[in-house]
Every structure is written in structure tokens, then in C-alpha cells.
Scaffold this active site. Structure first.
Site, mmCIF file in Angstrom:
data_model
loop_
_atom_site.group_PDB
_atom_site.id
_atom_site.type_symbol
_atom_site.label_atom_id
_atom_site.label_comp_id
_atom_site.label_asym_id
_atom_site.label_seq_id
_atom_site.Cartn_x
_atom_site.Cartn_y
_atom_site.Cartn_z
ATOM 1 N N LEU A 38 0.857 -1.185 0.000
ATOM 2 C CA LEU A 38 0.000 0.000 0.000
ATOM 3 C C LEU A 38 0.891 1.233 0.000
ATOM 4 O O LEU A 38 1.838 1.314 0.784
ATOM 5 C CB LEU A 38 -0.902 0.032 1.244
ATOM 6 C CG LEU A 38 -2.143 -0.854 1.253
ATOM 7 C CD1 LEU A 38 -2.884 -0.687 2.578
ATOM 8 C CD2 LEU A 38 -3.078 -0.520 0.093
ATOM 9 N N ASP A 39 0.598 2.195 -0.866
ATOM 10 C CA ASP A 39 1.344 3.450 -0.850
ATOM 11 C C ASP A 39 1.180 4.120 0.507
ATOM 12 O O ASP A 39 0.161 3.921 1.189
ATOM 13 C CB ASP A 39 0.845 4.383 -1.952
ATOM 14 C CG ASP A 39 1.219 3.895 -3.346
ATOM 15 O OD1 ASP A 39 2.198 3.136 -3.450
ATOM 16 O OD2 ASP A 39 0.537 4.278 -4.312
ATOM 17 N N PRO A 40 2.147 4.949 0.913
ATOM 18 C CA PRO A 40 2.084 5.564 2.251
ATOM 19 C C PRO A 40 0.782 6.302 2.547
ATOM 20 O O PRO A 40 0.262 6.222 3.660
ATOM 21 C CB PRO A 40 3.280 6.523 2.243
ATOM 22 C CG PRO A 40 4.261 5.878 1.321
ATOM 23 C CD PRO A 40 3.426 5.254 0.235
ATOM 24 N N VAL A 42 -2.159 5.740 1.362
ATOM 25 C CA VAL A 42 -3.338 4.876 1.275
ATOM 26 C C VAL A 42 -3.526 4.135 2.593
ATOM 27 O O VAL A 42 -2.572 3.621 3.174
ATOM 28 C CB VAL A 42 -3.201 3.871 0.109
ATOM 29 C CG1 VAL A 42 -4.426 2.971 0.026
ATOM 30 C CG2 VAL A 42 -2.996 4.619 -1.207
ATOM 31 N N ARG A 181 -4.870 4.782 -8.866
ATOM 32 C CA ARG A 181 -4.514 6.140 -9.299
ATOM 33 C C ARG A 181 -4.616 6.257 -10.817
ATOM 34 O O ARG A 181 -5.107 7.255 -11.346
ATOM 35 C CB ARG A 181 -3.088 6.478 -8.864
ATOM 36 C CG ARG A 181 -2.930 6.841 -7.413
ATOM 37 C CD ARG A 181 -1.484 7.188 -7.111
ATOM 38 N NE ARG A 181 -0.610 6.025 -7.081
ATOM 39 C CZ ARG A 181 0.716 6.077 -7.214
ATOM 40 N NH1 ARG A 181 1.313 7.238 -7.430
ATOM 41 N NH2 ARG A 181 1.445 4.986 -7.134
#
Length: 298
Positions: A38-40, A42, A181
Site C-alpha cells: 500500500l502506498d504511504p 493509502v 490512481r
């Protein structure tokens, strides 16, 4: 050592690696790995495999993922979210109809080809895309084929006439490797407008949902009962066809032998003493061979 799966509700501002690092310290255990970065920025479901469950990580990646999020029409960035450099701005003089937004979403359902954002962890020639971006080095981003099972508008969109921006909320269910995204950016392209993702939360991954999750803070406050938050390894195989082995058949399975079963399933979970011990895959004519051994031979 803990063996099983703990589902973390990841907070914003942390990487998936940060979560693994903190869990290793909290649980005093090294054999830990996450299933699905998971991106930071998110938040949401991050399944973590503990002990013997780390053998499941590749299988966990294969399961669909689900998200809820927000997007905005009228602005585009190089990262496809609010963290990036603004590439385009266009004030909307009037709102896009929800019907048009839904129609654009429908075009993005099914098997599609995506290009990851330049600010992403995809590797090209051993180097991550975001590293090229930070160094200002142009690079061709690899395309990938992904599956989008669902892309729905979840509420009436909101138009701000003063700013000329329109926000919308959505739900997405997709295969591994899908960049939400990029889906928001692609939606804007379908509408002929700049678009950017403003918020994202993962609600399901690897068969686990938010109701299965615990925050790191809650876990830290209840370490004496950590086992209460850990899903058994068998929980991952709830939707597999399961076969209970007798002692004789278990002796064959634990030695890696092929076995014959009167089944037509592609994969089966083999149980002994009420625990899944191995995953076998079909080879034809009722024969099954080892695909994954979950526990050490006993």
C-alpha cells in the site's frame, strides 16, 4: 512463534515495510511478510503473514482487491494523486453529469492495459520508477494487463462552481497489479478532463476485509492477547475444496507423492488432524500433485 495471518488497518503516512518492521518488534518475531504493498498515503487492509503463513504470500497476492476512494475532475498531477507536481488544471464551467461519469467508468471495466504512474515502485532495469522521477531521468514505463471487475460511482458527485472542480466517490474491485490512481487518471481521459485521485482506502485483500483488521495501536495495547487478532492459516482456504486425509494418505502427501482423488477441482486443500497441510493441483485423470506444502513434515 505465531503462525497465521494478521490483517492490519494501515494508517496514512506509513509504508507497508514500516508495518512489517513494527510488527517484528511488537511480536518479537522475524518471520513476517506483507501481501500487497500500500502506498504511504493509502489506508486500509494490509494482510500480514506470520511464521508458516509466509509460504502463502504468493497465493495471497493472486486474490482480488477492493477499494473505496475519492477523485477530482479539473486537476492532474504527474503522480496521479495530490502528492505530485501539477501537470494540468482546467476550471469546469459546468458539472459533468453522473451518467457521463458512470459511462466512463464502465469503459474501464474488464481486461485493460495500464501504464503505472511515474511515481510508483515498479522496477525498470533494476531501478524503481520513482527513483527515475526524482532524478529527472526519462524512462519508458512498462504496460501491464490487469482486470477491473467493478468500478462504481457510489454517491452523487459534488461540483464547486467557485473553484471549477468536481469531486466524486467510487468503489473498485480489481486484480493484483492494478493502479487505482491510474484508473482515476484514465477516467479523466475518457471524459476529456484532467483528473486526480484525492483519497484511497483498501477495503479487502487476499480474502480479508476491514472487519477482520486491527490497527497497530490497538494491537500494541493488547499484546497479551495478540493471538486473538491472528487468523488461522486455514482461514485463507475457506473457499477451496477441502479433503480430509486418513493416516495412510497423509504419509504419502507429506512425502510429496502424487495422489488420485475423485474430484474435478483445479486445486484442493488437503487436511490432516483438522489442519490444512498442503495444496495440491490437478494434473488430469483424477491425479493431483503438490503445489504448496504448508507445514513441516510431521
Amino acid at each position: 512463534m505465531f503462525n497465521g495471518i494478521i490483517v492490519i488497518d494501515k494508517a496514512a503516512g506509513m509504508t507497508s515495510g514500516d508495518v512489517v518492521y513494527k510488527l517484528r518488534r511488537l511480536l518479537k518475531q522475524k518471520k513476517i511478510g506483507h501481501a500487497g504493498t500500500l502506498d504511504p498515503e493509502v489506508t486500509g487492509v494490509l494482510p500480514i503473514a506470520l511464521g508458516q503463513a509466509t509460504k502463502l504470500i504468493e497465493l495471497m497476492h493472486e486474490r482480488p482487491k477492493a477499494y473505496v476512494g475519492e477523485g477530482m475532475l479539473g486537476l492532474a498531477t504527474d503522480s496521479y494523486d495530490l502528492e505530485g507536481k501539477i501537470l494540468a488544471e482546467r476550471a469546469l464551467s459546468q458539472p459533468v453529469s453522473d451518467q457521463a461519469i458512470k459511462a466512463a467508468m464502465e469503459k474501464l471495466i474488464g481486461e485493460i492495459v495500464q501504464q503505472p504512474p511515474i511515481y510508483s515502485a515498479v522496477r525498470v532495469n533494476g531501478k524503481r520508477l520513482y527513483e527515475y522521477a526524482r532524478e529527472g531521468i526519462p524512462v519508458e514505463r512498462p504496460k501491464r494487463t490487469v482486470q477491473v471487475f467493478r468500478y462504481d460511482l457510489t454517491a452523487p458527485s459534488q461540483f464547486d462552481p467557485e473553484k471549477g472542480r468536481q469531486t466524486f466517490t467510487y468503489e473498485v474491485e480489481c486484480s493484483k497489479g492494478t493502479y487505482v490512481r491510474s484508473l482515476v487518471n484514465d477516467l479523466g481521459e475518457e471524459l476529456g478532463l484532467p483528473a486526480v485521485m484525492t483519497k484511497l482506502r483498501r477495503t479487502a485483500s487476499s480474502g480479508y476485509k476491514l472487519q477482520d483488521a486491527v490497527t497497530l495501536e490497538e494491537l500494541a495495547d493488547n499484546l497479551d492477547h495478540a493471538e486473538d487478532y491472528i487468523q488461522p492459516i486455514d482461514s485463507f482456504f475457506a473457499d477451496y475444496q477441502q479433503v480430509d486425509l486418513d493416516a495412510a494418505l497423509w504419509q504419502q502427501v507429506k512425502n510429496g507423492a502424487w495422489i488420485k482423488l475423485p474430484l474435478d477441482a483445479d486445486k484442493v486443500a488437503l487436511r490432516y488432524n483438522k489442519t490444512v497441510k498442503a495444496i495440491y493441483r490437478a494434473k488430469g485423470q483424477g491425479l493431483y500433485c503438490p503445489d504448496l506444502m504448508l507445514l513441516s513434515n510431521e
